[in-house]
Motif scaffolding. Structure first.
Motif, PDB file in Angstrom:
ATOM      1  N   LEU A 144       0.838  -1.201   0.000  1.00  0.00           N
ATOM      2  CA  LEU A 144       0.000   0.000   0.000  1.00  0.00           C
ATOM      3  C   LEU A 144       0.872   1.251   0.000  1.00  0.00           C
ATOM      4  O   LEU A 144       0.638   2.189  -0.766  1.00  0.00           O
ATOM      5  CB  LEU A 144      -0.931   0.000   1.214  1.00  0.00           C
ATOM      6  N   HIS A 145       1.889   1.263   0.861  1.00  0.00           N
ATOM      7  CA  HIS A 145       2.751   2.437   0.974  1.00  0.00           C
ATOM      8  C   HIS A 145       3.497   2.731  -0.323  1.00  0.00           C
ATOM      9  O   HIS A 145       3.671   3.891  -0.697  1.00  0.00           O
ATOM     10  CB  HIS A 145       3.745   2.264   2.136  1.00  0.00           C
ATOM     11  N   SER A 146       3.911   1.690  -1.031  1.00  0.00           N
ATOM     12  CA  SER A 146       4.659   1.915  -2.276  1.00  0.00           C
ATOM     13  C   SER A 146       3.825   2.675  -3.299  1.00  0.00           C
ATOM     14  O   SER A 146       4.374   3.385  -4.144  1.00  0.00           O
ATOM     15  CB  SER A 146       5.158   0.590  -2.864  1.00  0.00           C
ATOM     16  N   VAL A 147       2.516   2.567  -3.220  1.00  0.00           N
ATOM     17  CA  VAL A 147       1.639   3.269  -4.157  1.00  0.00           C
ATOM     18  C   VAL A 147       1.303   4.679  -3.661  1.00  0.00           C
ATOM     19  O   VAL A 147       1.224   5.615  -4.447  1.00  0.00           O
ATOM     20  CB  VAL A 147       0.340   2.466  -4.399  1.00  0.00           C
ATOM     21  N   VAL A 148       1.116   4.848  -2.353  1.00  0.00           N
ATOM     22  CA  VAL A 148       0.633   6.133  -1.834  1.00  0.00           C
ATOM     23  C   VAL A 148       1.730   7.092  -1.377  1.00  0.00           C
ATOM     24  O   VAL A 148       1.455   8.252  -1.098  1.00  0.00           O
ATOM     25  CB  VAL A 148      -0.381   5.931  -0.674  1.00  0.00           C
ATOM     26  N   ARG A 149       2.960   6.634  -1.315  1.00  0.00           N
ATOM     27  CA  ARG A 149       4.016   7.518  -0.814  1.00  0.00           C
ATOM     28  C   ARG A 149       4.214   8.738  -1.701  1.00  0.00           C
ATOM     29  O   ARG A 149       4.609   9.794  -1.227  1.00  0.00           O
ATOM     30  CB  ARG A 149       5.317   6.761  -0.596  1.00  0.00           C
ATOM     31  N   ASP A 150       3.923   8.613  -2.998  1.00  0.00           N
ATOM     32  CA  ASP A 150       4.029   9.762  -3.902  1.00  0.00           C
ATOM     33  C   ASP A 150       2.998  10.831  -3.583  1.00  0.00           C
ATOM     34  O   ASP A 150       3.122  11.966  -4.028  1.00  0.00           O
ATOM     35  CB  ASP A 150       3.865   9.320  -5.364  1.00  0.00           C
ATOM     36  N   ARG A 151       1.983  10.464  -2.811  1.00  0.00           N
ATOM     37  CA  ARG A 151       0.945  11.425  -2.400  1.00  0.00           C
ATOM     38  C   ARG A 151       1.244  12.013  -1.026  1.00  0.00           C
ATOM     39  O   ARG A 151       0.380  12.634  -0.419  1.00  0.00           O
ATOM     40  CB  ARG A 151      -0.416  10.736  -2.378  1.00  0.00           C
ATOM     41  N   GLY A 152       2.451  11.741  -0.509  1.00  0.00           N
ATOM     42  CA  GLY A 152       2.856  12.287   0.782  1.00  0.00           C
ATOM     43  C   GLY A 152       2.343  11.492   1.979  1.00  0.00           C
ATOM     44  O   GLY A 152       2.337  11.996   3.100  1.00  0.00           O
ATOM     45  N   ILE A 153       1.917  10.257   1.756  1.00  0.00           N
ATOM     46  CA  ILE A 153       1.408   9.419   2.842  1.00  0.00           C
ATOM     47  C   ILE A 153       2.543   8.508   3.298  1.00  0.00           C
ATOM     48  O   ILE A 153       3.059   7.703   2.510  1.00  0.00           O
ATOM     49  CB  ILE A 153       0.192   8.587   2.379  1.00  0.00           C
ATOM     50  N   ASP A 154       2.957   8.664   4.571  1.00  0.00           N
ATOM     51  CA  ASP A 154       4.076   7.867   5.057  1.00  0.00           C
ATOM     52  C   ASP A 154       3.616   6.505   5.573  1.00  0.00           C
ATOM     53  O   ASP A 154       2.421   6.241   5.729  1.00  0.00           O
ATOM     54  CB  ASP A 154       4.870   8.629   6.116  1.00  0.00           C
ATOM     55  N   LEU A 155       4.581   5.621   5.825  1.00  0.00           N
ATOM     56  CA  LEU A 155       4.289   4.254   6.240  1.00  0.00           C
ATOM     57  C   LEU A 155       3.557   4.216   7.580  1.00  0.00           C
ATOM     58  O   LEU A 155       2.663   3.394   7.778  1.00  0.00           O
ATOM     59  CB  LEU A 155       5.579   3.430   6.292  1.00  0.00           C
ATOM     60  N   ALA A 156       3.906   5.111   8.495  1.00  0.00           N
ATOM     61  CA  ALA A 156       3.228   5.150   9.802  1.00  0.00           C
ATOM     62  C   ALA A 156       1.740   5.446   9.633  1.00  0.00           C
ATOM     63  O   ALA A 156       0.898   4.859  10.322  1.00  0.00           O
ATOM     64  CB  ALA A 156       3.881   6.194  10.707  1.00  0.00           C
ATOM     65  N   THR A 157       1.401   6.322   8.708  1.00  0.00           N
ATOM     66  CA  THR A 157      -0.005   6.644   8.438  1.00  0.00           C
ATOM     67  C   THR A 157      -0.729   5.424   7.878  1.00  0.00           C
ATOM     68  O   THR A 157      -1.876   5.148   8.236  1.00  0.00           O
ATOM     69  CB  THR A 157      -0.106   7.832   7.461  1.00  0.00           C
ATOM     70  N   VAL A 158      -0.068   4.661   7.019  1.00  0.00           N
ATOM     71  CA  VAL A 158      -0.660   3.440   6.472  1.00  0.00           C
ATOM     72  C   VAL A 158      -0.957   2.465   7.610  1.00  0.00           C
ATOM     73  O   VAL A 158      -2.065   1.924   7.704  1.00  0.00           O
ATOM     74  CB  VAL A 158       0.260   2.782   5.417  1.00  0.00           C
TER      75      VAL A 158
END
Length: 139
Positions: free
Chosen positions: A40-54
């Motif tokens: 999930l993080h590999s897809v959303v990190r470009d949107r500024g969503i960090d792993l802790a938020t995931v």
């Protein structure tokens, strides 16, 4: 039957809607297989969503009953939608490549058998994970 929508599920479970939560939940709802936090993080990190938020979102979604975890060896968990469109079912985990695959849902007879195994205990969930090697990795 119409597919579940992230914004509707967040609203009906009284979950505060954030763009990150809605994005993560939408990805899980649209996936045909369980996803790990790292996927999930590999897809959303470009949107500024960090792993802790995931991880926080997955914990909240699990508590609210929006997703259910599928646990594998080594403590790795995958997450899938937990709604009317995805009844409980077994999974296959390849010991070679680590991929996880959804298998056919339990039938009524199997579900009744699992519940009987709990005898007089309150059974809240049943998890069945088959392990082996997929077609690509060979037998």
């Amino acid at each position: 039957m119409e597919k579940c929508k992230a914004d509707s599920l967040l609203k009906t479970t009284n979950t505060v809607r954030t763009e990150a939560r809605e994005t993560i939940l939408r990805m899980i709802l649209e996936s045909d297989r369980p996803l790990s936090a790292n996927e999930l993080h590999s897809v959303v990190r470009d949107r500024g969503i960090d792993l802790a938020t995931v991880y926080r979102a997955l914990k909240l979604f699990t508590e609210k009953g929006l997703v259910r975890p599928v646990h594998t060896d080594g403590g790795l968990s995958f997450y899938e939608k937990s709604c009317e469109h995805n009844p409980p079912h077994p999974h296959f985990v390849c010991e070679g490549c680590g991929q996880i695959e959804c298998l056919k849902p339990y039938g009524f007879d199997e579900s009744a058998l699992f519940m009987k195994m709990g005898r007089q205990k309150e059974v809240r969930s049943v998890e069945l994970v088959l392990k082996g090697r997929c077609e690509t990795c060979g037998n």
